[in-house]
Motif scaffolding. Sequence first.
Motif, PDB file in Angstrom:
ATOM      1  N   ARG A   1       0.831  -1.191   0.000  1.00 42.93           N
ATOM      2  CA  ARG A   1       0.000   0.000   0.000  1.00 42.93           C
ATOM      3  C   ARG A   1       0.874   1.252   0.000  1.00 42.93           C
ATOM      4  NH1 ARG A   1      -5.256   0.175   1.600  1.00 42.93           N
ATOM      5  NH2 ARG A   1      -5.029  -1.773   2.786  1.00 42.93           N
ATOM      6  N   ARG A   2       0.582   2.160  -0.902  1.00 45.04           N
ATOM      7  CA  ARG A   2       1.304   3.426  -0.979  1.00 45.04           C
ATOM      8  C   ARG A   2       0.476   4.494  -0.265  1.00 45.04           C
ATOM      9  NH1 ARG A   2       5.161   5.903  -4.416  1.00 45.04           N
ATOM     10  NH2 ARG A   2       5.533   7.970  -3.547  1.00 45.04           N
ATOM     11  N   PRO A   3       0.938   5.003   0.873  1.00 44.03           N
ATOM     12  CA  PRO A   3       0.191   6.061   1.554  1.00 44.03           C
ATOM     13  C   PRO A   3       0.027   7.278   0.647  1.00 44.03           C
ATOM     14  CG  PRO A   3       1.916   5.173   2.973  1.00 44.03           C
ATOM     15  CD  PRO A   3       2.165   4.632   1.601  1.00 44.03           C
ATOM     16  N   PHE A   4      -1.161   7.827   0.635  1.00 47.96           N
ATOM     17  CA  PHE A   4      -1.456   9.024  -0.154  1.00 47.96           C
ATOM     18  C   PHE A   4      -1.182   8.798  -1.639  1.00 47.96           C
ATOM     19  CE2 PHE A   4       0.339  10.307   4.019  1.00 47.96           C
ATOM     20  CZ  PHE A   4      -0.841  10.711   4.618  1.00 47.96           C
ATOM     21  N   ALA A   5      -1.486   7.592  -2.113  1.00 45.55           N
ATOM     22  CA  ALA A   5      -1.281   7.279  -3.529  1.00 45.55           C
ATOM     23  C   ALA A   5      -2.102   8.226  -4.395  1.00 45.55           C
ATOM     24  CB  ALA A   5      -1.694   5.834  -3.805  1.00 45.55           C
ATOM     25  N   ASP A   6      -1.492   8.723  -5.480  1.00 45.16           N
ATOM     26  CA  ASP A   6      -2.187   9.655  -6.355  1.00 45.16           C
ATOM     27  C   ASP A   6      -2.381   9.096  -7.763  1.00 45.16           C
ATOM     28  OD1 ASP A   6       0.408   9.700  -7.159  1.00 45.16           O
ATOM     29  OD2 ASP A   6       0.714  11.846  -6.872  1.00 45.16           O
ATOM     30  N   ARG A   7      -2.081   7.811  -7.952  1.00 44.54           N
ATOM     31  CA  ARG A   7      -2.328   7.138  -9.231  1.00 44.54           C
ATOM     32  C   ARG A   7      -3.156   5.887  -8.966  1.00 44.54           C
ATOM     33  NH1 ARG A   7       1.832   8.530 -12.914  1.00 44.54           N
ATOM     34  NH2 ARG A   7       0.616   7.439 -14.513  1.00 44.54           N
TER      35      ARG A   7
ATOM     36  N   LEU B   1     -11.620  -8.218  -4.501  1.00 40.88           N
ATOM     37  CA  LEU B   1     -10.355  -7.579  -4.141  1.00 40.88           C
ATOM     38  C   LEU B   1     -10.212  -6.215  -4.808  1.00 40.88           C
ATOM     39  CD1 LEU B   1      -7.951 -10.641  -4.436  1.00 40.88           C
ATOM     40  CD2 LEU B   1      -8.482  -9.400  -2.336  1.00 40.88           C
ATOM     41  N   SER B   2     -10.595  -6.140  -6.086  1.00 40.44           N
ATOM     42  CA  SER B   2     -10.480  -4.879  -6.816  1.00 40.44           C
ATOM     43  C   SER B   2     -11.396  -3.820  -6.223  1.00 40.44           C
ATOM     44  CB  SER B   2     -10.818  -5.099  -8.298  1.00 40.44           C
ATOM     45  OG  SER B   2      -9.927  -6.030  -8.885  1.00 40.44           O
ATOM     46  N   ALA B   3     -12.626  -4.213  -5.915  1.00 34.99           N
ATOM     47  CA  ALA B   3     -13.582  -3.267  -5.349  1.00 34.99           C
ATOM     48  C   ALA B   3     -13.118  -2.755  -3.986  1.00 34.99           C
ATOM     49  CB  ALA B   3     -14.958  -3.917  -5.235  1.00 34.99           C
ATOM     50  N   GLU B   4     -12.584  -3.643  -3.165  1.00 35.25           N
ATOM     51  CA  GLU B   4     -12.068  -3.236  -1.855  1.00 35.25           C
ATOM     52  C   GLU B   4     -10.875  -2.294  -2.013  1.00 35.25           C
ATOM     53  OE1 GLU B   4     -11.106  -6.668   0.433  1.00 35.25           O
ATOM     54  OE2 GLU B   4     -13.113  -7.546   0.255  1.00 35.25           O
ATOM     55  N   MET B   5     -10.023  -2.599  -2.990  1.00 36.00           N
ATOM     56  CA  MET B   5      -8.848  -1.778  -3.211  1.00 36.00           C
ATOM     57  C   MET B   5      -9.243  -0.365  -3.611  1.00 36.00           C
ATOM     58  SD  MET B   5      -5.575  -2.295  -3.085  1.00 36.00           S
ATOM     59  CE  MET B   5      -4.198  -1.204  -3.353  1.00 36.00           C
ATOM     60  N   VAL B   6     -10.176  -0.266  -4.532  1.00 32.56           N
ATOM     61  CA  VAL B   6     -10.625   1.044  -4.994  1.00 32.56           C
ATOM     62  C   VAL B   6     -11.275   1.817  -3.854  1.00 32.56           C
ATOM     63  CG1 VAL B   6     -12.296   2.194  -6.494  1.00 32.56           C
ATOM     64  CG2 VAL B   6     -10.836   0.378  -7.405  1.00 32.56           C
ATOM     65  N   ALA B   7     -12.073   1.140  -3.043  1.00 30.65           N
ATOM     66  CA  ALA B   7     -12.758   1.808  -1.936  1.00 30.65           C
ATOM     67  C   ALA B   7     -11.773   2.368  -0.915  1.00 30.65           C
ATOM     68  CB  ALA B   7     -13.719   0.837  -1.255  1.00 30.65           C
ATOM     69  N   ASP B   8     -10.611   1.716  -0.782  1.00 32.23           N
ATOM     70  CA  ASP B   8      -9.632   2.136   0.218  1.00 32.23           C
ATOM     71  C   ASP B   8      -8.635   3.170  -0.298  1.00 32.23           C
ATOM     72  OD1 ASP B   8     -10.756   0.448   2.056  1.00 32.23           O
ATOM     73  OD2 ASP B   8      -9.312  -1.171   1.745  1.00 32.23           O
ATOM     74  N   GLU B   9      -8.622   3.413  -1.607  1.00 34.75           N
ATOM     75  CA  GLU B   9      -7.617   4.278  -2.200  1.00 34.75           C
ATOM     76  C   GLU B   9      -8.134   5.703  -2.369  1.00 34.75           C
ATOM     77  OE1 GLU B   9      -4.226   3.595  -3.711  1.00 34.75           O
ATOM     78  OE2 GLU B   9      -4.483   2.207  -2.068  1.00 34.75           O
ATOM     79  N   PRO B  10      -7.286   6.681  -2.142  1.00 31.93           N
ATOM     80  CA  PRO B  10      -7.695   8.073  -2.346  1.00 31.93           C
ATOM     81  C   PRO B  10      -7.544   8.542  -3.787  1.00 31.93           C
ATOM     82  CG  PRO B  10      -5.476   8.019  -1.478  1.00 31.93           C
ATOM     83  CD  PRO B  10      -5.947   6.575  -1.556  1.00 31.93           C
TER      84      PRO B  10
ATOM     85  N   LEU C   1       6.340   0.268 -10.564  1.00 33.21           N
ATOM     86  CA  LEU C   1       4.930   0.606 -10.370  1.00 33.21           C
ATOM     87  C   LEU C   1       4.755   1.504  -9.152  1.00 33.21           C
ATOM     88  CD1 LEU C   1       3.359  -2.901 -11.087  1.00 33.21           C
ATOM     89  CD2 LEU C   1       3.177  -0.867 -12.533  1.00 33.21           C
ATOM     90  N   ALA C   2       5.399   1.157  -8.060  1.00 34.47           N
ATOM     91  CA  ALA C   2       5.278   1.963  -6.840  1.00 34.47           C
ATOM     92  C   ALA C   2       5.880   3.347  -7.024  1.00 34.47           C
ATOM     93  CB  ALA C   2       5.943   1.244  -5.671  1.00 34.47           C
ATOM     94  N   ALA C   3       6.936   3.444  -7.842  1.00 30.51           N
ATOM     95  CA  ALA C   3       7.592   4.732  -8.063  1.00 30.51           C
ATOM     96  C   ALA C   3       6.678   5.729  -8.763  1.00 30.51           C
ATOM     97  CB  ALA C   3       8.868   4.534  -8.880  1.00 30.51           C
ATOM     98  N   GLN C   4       5.644   5.234  -9.410  1.00 27.45           N
ATOM     99  CA  GLN C   4       4.669   6.119 -10.043  1.00 27.45           C
ATOM    100  C   GLN C   4       3.639   6.653  -9.046  1.00 27.45           C
ATOM    101  OE1 GLN C   4       2.948   3.968 -13.438  1.00 27.45           O
ATOM    102  NE2 GLN C   4       4.175   5.270 -14.768  1.00 27.45           N
ATOM    103  N   GLY C   5       3.746   6.241  -7.794  1.00 23.61           N
ATOM    104  CA  GLY C   5       2.787   6.698  -6.795  1.00 23.61           C
ATOM    105  C   GLY C   5       1.564   5.808  -6.699  1.00 23.61           C
ATOM    106  N   ARG C   6       1.764   4.498  -6.847  1.00 16.56           N
ATOM    107  CA  ARG C   6       0.654   3.542  -6.855  1.00 16.56           C
ATOM    108  C   ARG C   6       0.769   2.543  -5.721  1.00 16.56           C
ATOM    109  NH1 ARG C   6      -1.385   3.897 -11.978  1.00 16.56           N
ATOM    110  NH2 ARG C   6       0.051   4.726 -13.545  1.00 16.56           N
ATOM    111  N   SER C   7      -0.373   2.042  -5.277  1.00 26.84           N
ATOM    112  CA  SER C   7      -0.404   0.832  -4.476  1.00 26.84           C
ATOM    113  C   SER C   7      -0.431  -0.361  -5.433  1.00 26.84           C
ATOM    114  CB  SER C   7      -1.644   0.802  -3.587  1.00 26.84           C
ATOM    115  OG  SER C   7      -1.596   1.834  -2.623  1.00 26.84           O
ATOM    116  N   VAL C   8       0.175  -1.467  -5.009  1.00 24.48           N
ATOM    117  CA  VAL C   8       0.271  -2.660  -5.850  1.00 24.48           C
ATOM    118  C   VAL C   8      -0.360  -3.836  -5.104  1.00 24.48           C
ATOM    119  CG1 VAL C   8       1.810  -4.234  -7.070  1.00 24.48           C
ATOM    120  CG2 VAL C   8       2.399  -1.807  -6.897  1.00 24.48           C
ATOM    121  N   LEU C   9      -1.306  -4.495  -5.765  1.00 26.84           N
ATOM    122  CA  LEU C   9      -1.972  -5.672  -5.224  1.00 26.84           C
ATOM    123  C   LEU C   9      -1.700  -6.836  -6.168  1.00 26.84           C
ATOM    124  CD1 LEU C   9      -4.020  -7.032  -3.245  1.00 26.84           C
ATOM    125  CD2 LEU C   9      -5.834  -6.240  -4.794  1.00 26.84           C
ATOM    126  N   ALA C  10      -1.082  -7.902  -5.666  1.00 26.88           N
ATOM    127  CA  ALA C  10      -0.796  -9.079  -6.480  1.00 26.88           C
ATOM    128  C   ALA C  10      -1.398 -10.303  -5.809  1.00 26.88           C
ATOM    129  CB  ALA C  10       0.714  -9.247  -6.652  1.00 26.88           C
TER     130      ALA C  10
END
Length: 265
Positions: free
Chosen positions: A24-30, A94-103, A56-65
């Motif tokens: 999880r990337r805190p304050f992810a903007d992508r 998993l995708s829906a939960e991820m989106v709900a948790d991301e800013p 992927l993380a360097a772009q400001g993303r959280s990564v779920l595998a």
Amino acid sequence: MSRLLHPAPETWRTPSGLTAHLWRRPFADRAPVLLVHGYASNVLYNWVKTGWLDPLAAQGRSVLAVDLPGHGSSADVDPTRLSVQDLLDDLHGLSAEMVADEPSGDAIAVHGYSLGSRLAWQLAAAHPELVASLIVGGAPAADRLTGLDAEAARRWARDGVVPQDPLTRSVVTVAAAMPDQNLPHVVELLLAVARTPFDPAATVPAAPTLVVAGARDEIAAGSARLAELVVAAGHPARLVEVPGRDHVNVLTSRIYKDAVLDALP
């Protein structure tokens, strides 16, 4: 930024036995990215050792595998009774939960490789509201699992008897190349997926799509058709062919990674 390490800081098991790994990337903007590996592979070998996490993380993303049932951290899961719909339901959850948790927005990017590209294609087609971008790598242009000899595949996994059928032999036995496999469970996942026929033209994703294939990848030969299907449906898509690479070593290609990073929202 520090390197992402495996295992992930957050790991859990889904109802159908996928193991989710979240960086999880805190304050992810992508948009976050969901990674789905191929047959007889896993998160560690498909994505970590090939160098995908940090770019992927360097772009400001959280990564779920995810480790699919029978594979990697889910090697203990017997997929015999599972269906493709079970896998897709868990990937959707998993995708829906991820989106709900991301800013960072209301959608996720999905990247599937080989067998994982088949699941990614179906997920994106079924949930256009959730998938902002689709990447399919090493993807067959048609259903190459039709006609597998299930009993011969199981006999090989259990007793080491090489299947006489050329299709079953060529598809199933590649699992022996990966260390520490639970071969019966790996093969059962393949057979579970094979029970549901796959026609990419029947359900075409609405998401912008990137198709990547090594020029020497016989499994992905003809995968340009996948991009053509998306374009014919009125959505943007393109093919990137990586010179000199095959189904295995294309994953380490800088051309592949740069194309994905450029395509992601």
